[in-house]
Design a protein around this motif. Structure first.
Motif, PDB file in Angstrom:
ATOM      1  N   UNK A 139       0.847  -1.193   0.000  1.00 51.13           N
ATOM      2  CA  UNK A 139       0.000   0.000   0.000  1.00 51.13           C
ATOM      3  C   UNK A 139       0.882   1.242   0.000  1.00 51.13           C
ATOM      4  N   UNK A 140       0.452   2.249  -0.747  1.00 55.15           N
ATOM      5  CA  UNK A 140       1.106   3.557  -0.758  1.00 55.15           C
ATOM      6  C   UNK A 140       0.008   4.627  -0.732  1.00 55.15           C
ATOM      7  N   UNK A 141       0.162   5.656   0.137  1.00 59.78           N
ATOM      8  CA  UNK A 141      -0.896   6.633   0.368  1.00 59.78           C
ATOM      9  C   UNK A 141      -0.480   8.023  -0.095  1.00 59.78           C
ATOM     10  N   UNK A 142      -1.494   8.843  -0.413  1.00 61.12           N
ATOM     11  CA  UNK A 142      -1.334  10.278  -0.635  1.00 61.12           C
ATOM     12  C   UNK A 142      -2.313  11.002   0.264  1.00 61.12           C
ATOM     13  N   UNK A 143      -2.639  12.260  -0.064  1.00 65.80           N
ATOM     14  CA  UNK A 143      -3.643  12.984   0.732  1.00 65.80           C
ATOM     15  C   UNK A 143      -4.988  12.274   0.652  1.00 65.80           C
ATOM     16  N   UNK A 144      -5.450  12.060  -0.552  1.00 66.21           N
ATOM     17  CA  UNK A 144      -6.670  11.271  -0.776  1.00 66.21           C
ATOM     18  C   UNK A 144      -6.400  10.105  -1.714  1.00 66.21           C
ATOM     19  N   UNK A 145      -5.365  10.242  -2.534  1.00 72.59           N
ATOM     20  CA  UNK A 145      -5.017   9.163  -3.465  1.00 72.59           C
ATOM     21  C   UNK A 145      -4.374   7.998  -2.723  1.00 72.59           C
ATOM     22  N   UNK A 146      -4.495   6.819  -3.293  1.00 69.21           N
ATOM     23  CA  UNK A 146      -3.825   5.643  -2.728  1.00 69.21           C
ATOM     24  C   UNK A 146      -3.781   4.549  -3.796  1.00 69.21           C
ATOM     25  N   UNK A 162      -7.151   5.173  -5.998  1.00 73.46           N
ATOM     26  CA  UNK A 162      -7.950   6.400  -6.123  1.00 73.46           C
ATOM     27  C   UNK A 162      -7.015   7.488  -6.653  1.00 73.46           C
ATOM     28  N   UNK A 163      -7.371   8.066  -7.809  1.00 78.61           N
ATOM     29  CA  UNK A 163      -6.575   9.152  -8.390  1.00 78.61           C
ATOM     30  C   UNK A 163      -7.289  10.493  -8.263  1.00 78.61           C
ATOM     31  N   UNK A 164      -8.312  10.529  -7.419  1.00 78.05           N
ATOM     32  CA  UNK A 164      -9.067  11.762  -7.206  1.00 78.05           C
ATOM     33  C   UNK A 164     -10.479  11.700  -7.722  1.00 78.05           C
ATOM     34  N   UNK A 165     -10.846  10.607  -8.381  1.00 75.40           N
ATOM     35  CA  UNK A 165     -12.210  10.443  -8.903  1.00 75.40           C
ATOM     36  C   UNK A 165     -13.044   9.498  -8.041  1.00 75.40           C
ATOM     37  N   UNK A 166     -12.525   9.117  -6.894  1.00 79.74           N
ATOM     38  CA  UNK A 166     -13.214   8.151  -6.048  1.00 79.74           C
ATOM     39  C   UNK A 166     -12.533   6.786  -6.119  1.00 79.74           C
ATOM     40  N   UNK A 167     -12.686   5.963  -5.081  1.00 82.15           N
ATOM     41  CA  UNK A 167     -12.020   4.660  -5.048  1.00 82.15           C
ATOM     42  C   UNK A 167     -12.507   3.736  -6.162  1.00 82.15           C
ATOM     43  N   UNK A 168     -11.568   2.992  -6.713  1.00 80.59           N
ATOM     44  CA  UNK A 168     -11.854   1.978  -7.724  1.00 80.59           C
ATOM     45  C   UNK A 168     -11.284   0.658  -7.221  1.00 80.59           C
ATOM     46  N   UNK A 209     -11.014   3.561 -17.485  1.00 80.67           N
ATOM     47  CA  UNK A 209     -10.932   4.827 -16.746  1.00 80.67           C
ATOM     48  C   UNK A 209     -12.006   5.781 -17.262  1.00 80.67           C
ATOM     49  N   UNK A 210     -12.501   6.687 -16.417  1.00 84.83           N
ATOM     50  CA  UNK A 210     -13.501   7.664 -16.886  1.00 84.83           C
ATOM     51  C   UNK A 210     -12.891   8.598 -17.933  1.00 84.83           C
ATOM     52  N   UNK A 211     -13.712   9.029 -18.861  1.00 85.71           N
ATOM     53  CA  UNK A 211     -13.227   9.900 -19.944  1.00 85.71           C
ATOM     54  C   UNK A 211     -12.828  11.267 -19.434  1.00 85.71           C
ATOM     55  N   UNK A 212     -13.411  11.691 -18.341  1.00 83.94           N
ATOM     56  CA  UNK A 212     -13.066  12.977 -17.756  1.00 83.94           C
ATOM     57  C   UNK A 212     -12.698  12.777 -16.295  1.00 83.94           C
ATOM     58  N   UNK A 213     -11.904  13.687 -15.784  1.00 80.72           N
ATOM     59  CA  UNK A 213     -11.529  13.611 -14.383  1.00 80.72           C
ATOM     60  C   UNK A 213     -10.020  13.559 -14.220  1.00 80.72           C
ATOM     61  N   UNK A 214      -9.607  13.253 -13.020  1.00 79.48           N
ATOM     62  CA  UNK A 214      -8.179  13.208 -12.696  1.00 79.48           C
ATOM     63  C   UNK A 214      -7.552  11.939 -13.279  1.00 79.48           C
ATOM     64  N   UNK A 215      -6.283  12.057 -13.634  1.00 77.11           N
ATOM     65  CA  UNK A 215      -5.556  10.909 -14.202  1.00 77.11           C
ATOM     66  C   UNK A 215      -4.237  10.645 -13.495  1.00 77.11           C
ATOM     67  N   UNK A 216      -3.765  11.594 -12.699  1.00 76.75           N
ATOM     68  CA  UNK A 216      -2.458  11.433 -12.051  1.00 76.75           C
ATOM     69  C   UNK A 216      -2.625  10.885 -10.634  1.00 76.75           C
ATOM     70  N   UNK A 217      -1.796   9.880 -10.336  1.00 81.86           N
ATOM     71  CA  UNK A 217      -1.776   9.275  -8.996  1.00 81.86           C
ATOM     72  C   UNK A 217      -0.701   9.984  -8.174  1.00 81.86           C
TER      73      UNK A 217
END
Length: 633
Positions: A139-146, A162-168, A209-217
């Motif tokens: 496991x590796x964590x960020x502020x909200x990303x993981x 999670x890259x900012x679009x919610x957990x997957x 992946x969603x067509x729109x939204x965040x892409x960077x982890x």
């Protein structure tokens, strides 16, 4: 007819019908694959049945089936039919990073590495093996990303991020348990377009992946391999962990991390020797266990004797072939190995046997152990009418059975005795109790093969056909006493009768078999060395030599033991009496050597001794007063 006469047995005790240069399920040799066999009608050179020697060889490289534990060769029961088999060594090669591994021995164990740099793409792969049902791989964590990989259950592996679009979360489910202590491969990928997860050869699970939204982890914490954030960590082994093409050095980091051990050699490397009596060490994620199934022992370390008490007239029979096996299947092959107790046929020939057991009895004669056959061959261990042990081989080639008589020890003395007999060809080694082994040899005219073993008997021989005359006499009334830890090659008949095993269907019992370890531990003391033996006499000194009988009749083991106990009690009583006498004598002499003075009180202040007496004794004053009176007569 397509039914192979020859096969080999691999790691999982499964039969394999392919040979070197071929592959699983093909039933061909290398020449069959290359289509250049001696006889084009067959797929192996050895099937040509020519008078000249023909050879099939090649490498067996399917790792899941290796190593080779047995080779079974049949179709030899014809004049001039011979076979030669050789199995080469197992050789392993590969990248060291492929086996860079670490063992996690507690649920709170973890390794930490620098933050994983996988902003737009992540490619993670590793192998794991465990017997635990769940745990976090990494496991590796960020502020909200993981990003996280874990074993969710015994049949589920999860890849979540999670890259900012919610957990997957992507889950791969297996029909078979993944906590079977075997290696399993995990491959997880994520990029800006999709994410995927694959376990072993199971179908790949893909999530777009969603067509729109965040892409960077975006991650900032350290990468944790194992337990993280108070979660239950992985228990077991992880190896060849690669993240974006870089292999993490698990072994080096594990050397300085508590709760994690480098490599996956496991506990059996260090503690496997504690699995005694042929027990097999089995790895566990946080320890090990001993598999005693192929031994005559039980318990956590295969040291507990499995034995039983036999009443008069009771007997046990162990059939070498399964009751449901057809005779057609049994007579179609000849076995060169007796390592598997389930694979035995009437035409099996044994060149060697290993027999061990322990017993105690007070009655003779009797039959302790007997192996019958579909031929006149037999092996027997007997106690003769005078209580001596006899091992009897009848392998053919001689007019009378070959006997080994132990005529200098009484074995029917009620004490436990251990017997170990090993035969390899013509050579026989016998060890009785803790005495040194003794070697014997079958006569030159004797055959060295024990042909077609049929059944094993304990306590009594109940067999159809002609039985040796002496054994027939010893059969009545039968063995009475204890038998323990009986093992013939890989067969443990008493254990099969008293414990539910795969071999229990082979056992038939006459009477009620009561479990007991009364025949377990021999009391015989090994001979002392000359340096420690107080009775040892140097040859150059004059000495009186006395013969101490050891025939179990004039002075039996039981008498010796009782005498020792009585002697010990008498010694304690005498010692107690002596101690009491010493105490009384010392007390008397101490009293005799003291004296007391009855000095009058006030003696210190008196002018003289007479004055002291007068001051202290009131009667003395009265006497003086009376003496002052005068009387006129």
């Amino acid at each position: 007819e397509g039914n192979p006469y020859t096969w080999w047995v691999g790691k999982a005790n499964e039969k394999h019908y392919y040979w070197g240069g071929s592959g699983p399920g093909i039933q061909k040799c290398a020449c069959g694959i290359e289509r250049n066999c001696t006889d084009p009608k067959y797929y192996c050179n050895c099937d040509a049945d020519y008078k000249q020697w023909r050879k099939d060889s090649g490498m067996l490289s399917y790792k899941e089936h290796l190593p080779v534990s047995q080779v079974v060769v049949g179709d030899l029961d014809r004049p001039g039919s011979e076979a030669k088999v050789s199995v080469g060594p197992v050789r392993c090669q590969g990248d060291r990073n492929y086996w860079n591994a670490a063992s996690f021995v507690t649920s709170s164990s973890y390794l930490h590495f620098s933050t994983f740099q996988g902003e737009t793409s992540a490619d993670i792969s590793f192998y794991f093996k465990t017997s635990a049902s769940d745990g976090v791989f990494l496991e590796n964590l960020g502020n909200t990303d993981f990003i996280k990989l874990e074993l969710k259950s015994a049949t589920e592996v999860s890849f979540s991020f999670d890259v900012g679009n919610g957990p997957v979360e992507i889950v791969v489910r297996s029909l078979n348990p993944l906590n079977d202590d075997q290696w399993h491969r995990v491959n997880a990928e994520r990029n800006v377009k999709q994410a995927s997860l694959q376990v072993d050869q199971l179908p790949v699970e893909v999530r777009k992946a969603p067509t729109e939204g965040h892409t960077r982890l975006e991650l900032y914490s350290q990468l944790y391999v194992g337990a993280a954030g108070g979660q239950r960590g992985f228990l077991g082994c992880i190896r060849s962990l690669r993240m974006n093409g870089v292999t993490l050095d698990l072994e080096e980091r594990a050397k300085v991390t508590p709760g994690v051990k480098p490599g996956c050699s496991g506990h059996c490397t260090s503690y496997g020797m504690y699995c005694a009596n042929g027990g097999k060490c089995v790895e566990k994620y946080n320890g090990y266990s001993c598999d005693c199934s192929r031994t005559a022992y039980d318990g956590p370390f295969c040291i507990k004797d499995v034995g039983a008490f036999f009443e008069e007239g009771m007997w046990l029979r162990y059939n070498f072939h399964s009751p449901g096996t057809s005779m057609k299947d049994l007579v179609s092959r000849t076995l060169l190995s007796s390592a598997d107790p389930e694979i035995t046929a009437p035409d099996l020939s044994l060149n060697k046997e290993e027999l061990s057991f322990s017993f105690s009895t007070t009655k003779s004669p009797c039959v302790l152990f007997y192996v019958s056959s579909y031929t006149p061959d037999f092996i027997a261990v007997l106690v003769n009418p005078i209580g001596n042990l006899q091992i009897r081989y009848n392998l053919g080639g001689t007019k009378e059975p070959y006997n080994i008589d132990i005529d200098h020890r009484n074995m029917a003395n009620g004490q436990p005795h251990t017997v170990n007999v090993t035969r390899n060809g013509r050579d026989i080694i016998l060890q009785l109790d803790h005495y040194p082994p003794t070697s014997y040899s079958l006569p030159a005219t004797s055959d060295i093969q024990f042909n077609s073993p049929k059944a094993l008997f304990l306590g009594k021989v109940i067999e159809i056909g002609k039985i040796d005359q002496d054994i027939y006499k010893y059969n009545t009334p039968g063995f009475t006493g204890c038998l323990s830890r009986v093992q013939f090659n890989q067969i443990a008949p008493l254990k099969a009768a008293l414990r539910p095993t795969n071999a229990s269907s082979h056992v038939h019992i006459q009477g009620e078999l009561v479990e007991s370890n009364c025949g377990a531990s021999p009391l015989t003391i090994p001979p002392m060395s000359a340096a420690t033996d107080p009775w040892h006499l140097d040859s150059g000194k004059v000495a009186i030599i006395a013969d101490f009988p050891y025939n179990g009749q004039a002075i039996g083991d039981g008498v010796n033991r009782n005498s020792a106990i009585i002697g010990g009690v008498i010694a304690v009583v005498i010692f107690t009496i002596l101690c009491t006498l010493v105490f009384l004598i010392r007390y008397m002499f101490r009293h005799k050597g003291t004296y007391h003075t009855n000095e009058a009180k006030g003696a210190e202040s008196a002018e003289s001794a007479d004055a002291a007496i007068m001051n202290n004794d009131p009667n003395f004053t009265e006497t003086i007063d009376e003496s002052k009176k005068e009387w006129l007569i």
